[in-house]
Design a protein around this motif. Structure first.
Motif, short mmCIF file in Angstrom:
data_model
loop_
_atom_site.label_atom_id
_atom_site.label_comp_id
_atom_site.label_asym_id
_atom_site.label_seq_id
_atom_site.Cartn_x
_atom_site.Cartn_y
_atom_site.Cartn_z
N PRO A 94 -1.29 -0.30 -1.05
CA PRO A 94 -1.57 0.79 -0.12
C PRO A 94 -2.17 2.05 -0.90
CG PRO A 94 0.48 -0.22 0.19
CD PRO A 94 0.17 -0.85 -0.78
N TRP B 5 5.00 -4.95 5.36
CA TRP B 5 4.27 -5.70 4.32
C TRP B 5 5.00 -7.02 4.03
CZ3 TRP B 5 -0.52 -4.89 3.19
CH2 TRP B 5 -1.10 -5.24 1.83
N TYR C 88 6.97 -8.68 1.40
CA TYR C 88 7.42 -7.87 0.14
C TYR C 88 8.63 -6.71 1.09
CZ TYR C 88 3.66 -9.73 -2.02
OH TYR C 88 2.67 -10.54 -2.60
N TYR D 96 10.00 -6.04 5.15
CA TYR D 96 9.88 -6.30 6.45
C TYR D 96 11.28 -6.29 7.14
CZ TYR D 96 11.56 -10.88 5.26
OH TYR D 96 12.09 -12.00 4.75
N TRP E 13 2.41 4.95 5.64
CA TRP E 13 2.06 5.03 4.56
C TRP E 13 1.32 6.29 3.87
CZ3 TRP E 13 3.32 3.31 0.16
CH2 TRP E 13 2.71 3.28 -1.00
N GLU F 46 0.11 -8.86 -7.74
CA GLU F 46 -0.53 -9.40 -6.45
C GLU F 46 -1.85 -9.90 -6.59
OE1 GLU F 46 1.44 -6.26 -3.40
OE2 GLU F 46 -0.61 -6.29 -3.59
N TYR G 107 -5.89 2.32 3.16
CA TYR G 107 -5.67 1.73 1.94
C TYR G 107 -6.91 1.93 0.77
CZ TYR G 107 -1.42 -0.84 3.74
OH TYR G 107 -0.19 -0.92 4.04
N THR H 2 -2.25 -3.54 10.18
CA THR H 2 -1.30 -4.63 9.74
C THR H 2 -2.18 -5.85 9.47
OG1 THR H 2 -0.57 -5.43 11.83
CG2 THR H 2 0.75 -3.65 10.57
N ASP H 3 -1.78 -6.64 8.69
CA ASP H 3 -2.22 -8.01 8.49
C ASP H 3 -2.55 -8.89 9.70
OD1 ASP H 3 -3.39 -7.68 5.94
OD2 ASP H 3 -1.55 -8.39 5.02
N ASP I 246 -3.77 -9.32 0.48
CA ASP I 246 -2.99 -9.78 -0.48
C ASP I 246 -2.52 -11.21 0.03
OD1 ASP I 246 -0.93 -10.20 -2.50
OD2 ASP I 246 0.43 -10.35 -1.06
N SER J 218 0.94 -11.95 1.59
CA SER J 218 1.19 -11.52 2.59
C SER J 218 0.34 -12.08 4.12
CB SER J 218 0.61 -9.93 2.47
OG SER J 218 0.95 -9.22 3.88
#
Length: 497
Positions: free
Chosen positions: A6, A35, A38, A40, A76, A113, A152, A177-178, A196, A199
């Motif tokens: 981020p 994330w 990592y 959640y 973030w 990462e 980001y 988000t992803d 990542d 992720s």
């Protein structure tokens, strides 16, 4: 390429200096942002539980330092502003940059990462690039619609420049988000997104969509740090965090946390592939056929035939899941396995009936060779099932977070691959239980399950997907070849006499 951590893109963070001589509080004001895996919230037991690799490392460090830590949900960009202002003290999962170093200290790296471009399955071939420059050039030529996480900062300045260029704004789709990026990719809104790799794989795995996407071969890795506010923290506290990181790694606690949150994703990413699913299918069919043949020999009813087929195919997995307290158990998660077994039983019974009719006629002499070939084919596919289920058993232990892996991994491998056959033989009331008096079978699952578990324990500090995939392949090949050697030499298992 590639999303490393981020960052701040849309606003300028103004550093605030910590007053000289001000006391440092005994509570770390942190936070978390979505994330997975990592950081959640886990809802599996009906209650939102904040967890994840970064979260558990952060909590462990606070415990070692004798500090409390507060972890509210934060967006973030406001989080970074709070770090600069001193109203937040620490943030996990951060990449070091010159801009951030103006208002934050950075701990020593505690993980790395690796970042990739995620595209639809089969689309990587349309981007034959090996460098960032080639990738950006291809994006421009193909008018590639790129998904990014808003706010980001990416690892390479060239990527940030490309994203910020007004000429490209119509092809840049920024989301939060992803998960949203994945939805856009599968919905045709974008052609790919930067993420990542762990992720992205986790997101696709949890959504059962891993088979629909793939990683582009181009990837970049970076170190990940804890970021501490210069306005509220001191270099001395950063030094204590560095010492706590060393203590975590030295004591093995870091090594125990990594397999729980990251390793299951990487291993499931390997076994959730076409070749491994084919091995599981063949093994399931072979286990079910063994029950069909035994039912035919004993002149059992159709229901009994179903039971004799189900037990070796799924019985061991059920016992394994109950022992590990896995919720829900595997057969409930994937009921298609039962459909495979039922279909195998019906097909097997039709084939046996057809063979019986032919045997009564003039073609009987031609059935000897096909019967022998069928028997050997079942032995081969059974060995395939043994190998695949050995890996599956160890991976289920990873999913369940049961420790130590070197103990429960091989036990689960034996339960998954061999215990169902034992239950079948006990159900038949045989005086001699074939699975306990036959060739090496459960021993093979145990030895290769132990080898795979020890490999994953060693891999816990590295977390390299390619190495894990290689480990899976070696375990499958080793267990299969061991079983075939045992069959060819009719090697007897270890027995008391």
């Amino acid at each position: 390429m590639l999303l490393l951590a981020p960052g701040v893109a849309a606003q300028t963070v103004v550093p605030v200096a910590r007053p000289s001589g001000a006391a440092v509080a005994d509570t770390l004001r942190g936070g978390w942002y979505p994330w997975d895996p990592y950081q959640y919230q886990d809802f599996r037991r009906g209650v939102a539980l904040l967890t994840g690799f970064d979260i558990e490392i952060e909590r462990a460090i606070a415990r070692i330092m004798g500090l409390e830590i507060d972890l509210p949900l934060r967006e973030w960009e406001p989080y970074l502003a709070a770090i600069a202002a001193g109203t937040a003290d620490i943030a996990a999962g951060a990449t070091k940059s010159e801009e951030r170093e103006r208002y934050a200290y950075f701990s020593k790296p505690y993980r790395t990462e690796t970042n990739v471009l995620i595209v639809r399955r089969g689309a990587s071939a349309r981007l034959p690039v090996a460098t960032v420059d080639e990738m950006l050039e291809a994006f421009a030529k193909q008018k590639f619609r790129l998904g990014v996480i808003g706010g980001y900062v990416y690892a390479d300045k060239r990527i940030n420049t490309f994203i910020a260029d007004p000429a490209n704004k119509d092809r840049i789709v920024a989301v939060e988000t992803d998960s949203r990026n994945l939805q856009n990719l599968l919905g045709g809104v974008i052609d790919g997104f930067l993420a990542d790799r762990v992720s992205a794989a986790t997101t696709a795995w949890r959504r059962n969509e891993a088979s629909l996407i793939e990683e582009h071969p181009l990837r970049v890795s970076t170190d990940i740090h804890f970021m501490l506010s210069r306005a509220s923290q001191t270099p001395e506290r950063v030094g204590r965090i560095d010492a706590a990181i060393d203590q975590l790694k030295g004591s093995g606690e870091f090594h125990r946390i990594a397999p729980v949150y990251v390793m299951p994703v990487l291993t499931n990413q390997t076994i959730d592939t076409g070749w491994f699913r084919l091995l599981v299918f063949l093994g399931t069919v072979a286990f079910a056929l063994s029950g069909v043949l035994l039912a035919h020999e004993g002149r059992y009813t159709v229901f009994a035939a179903m039971l004799l087929a189900v037990l070796p195919a799924v019985g061991g997995g059920i016992v394994r899941d109950l022992l590990l307290q896995r919720e829900p158990i595997g057969i409930v998660r994937h009921p298609d396995t039962l459909l495979i077994v039922f279909g195998t039983v019906l097909a097997g019974m039709l084939i046996i009936r057809g063979a019986a009719l032919l045997q009564a006629g003039p073609s009987a002499r031609h059935l000897v060779l096909p019967a022998a070939l069928a028997s050997r084919s079942i032995e081969v596919t059974d060995a395939v099932g043994l190998a695949a289920f050995t890996v599956t058993g160890v991976v289920v232990v990873l999913d369940a977070g049961v420790q130590p892996l070197w103990l429960w991994g091989p036990i689960a491998a034996v339960l998954t691959s061999a215990f169902g056959g034992l239950m079948r033989d006990l159900f038949r009331h045989d005086r001699v239980v074939a699975n306990l008096r036959g060739e090496l079978y459960a021993e093979i699952a145990f030895v290769w399950g132990l080898a795979f578990a020890l490999f994953l324990d060693w891999e816990g500090d590295r977390l390299q997907a390619q190495e894990i995939a290689f480990g899976v392949a070696v375990t499958v090949a080793g267990a299969f070849l061991s079983r075939m050697i045992a069959i060819s030499h009719r090697t007897k298992g270890w027995r008391f006499s």
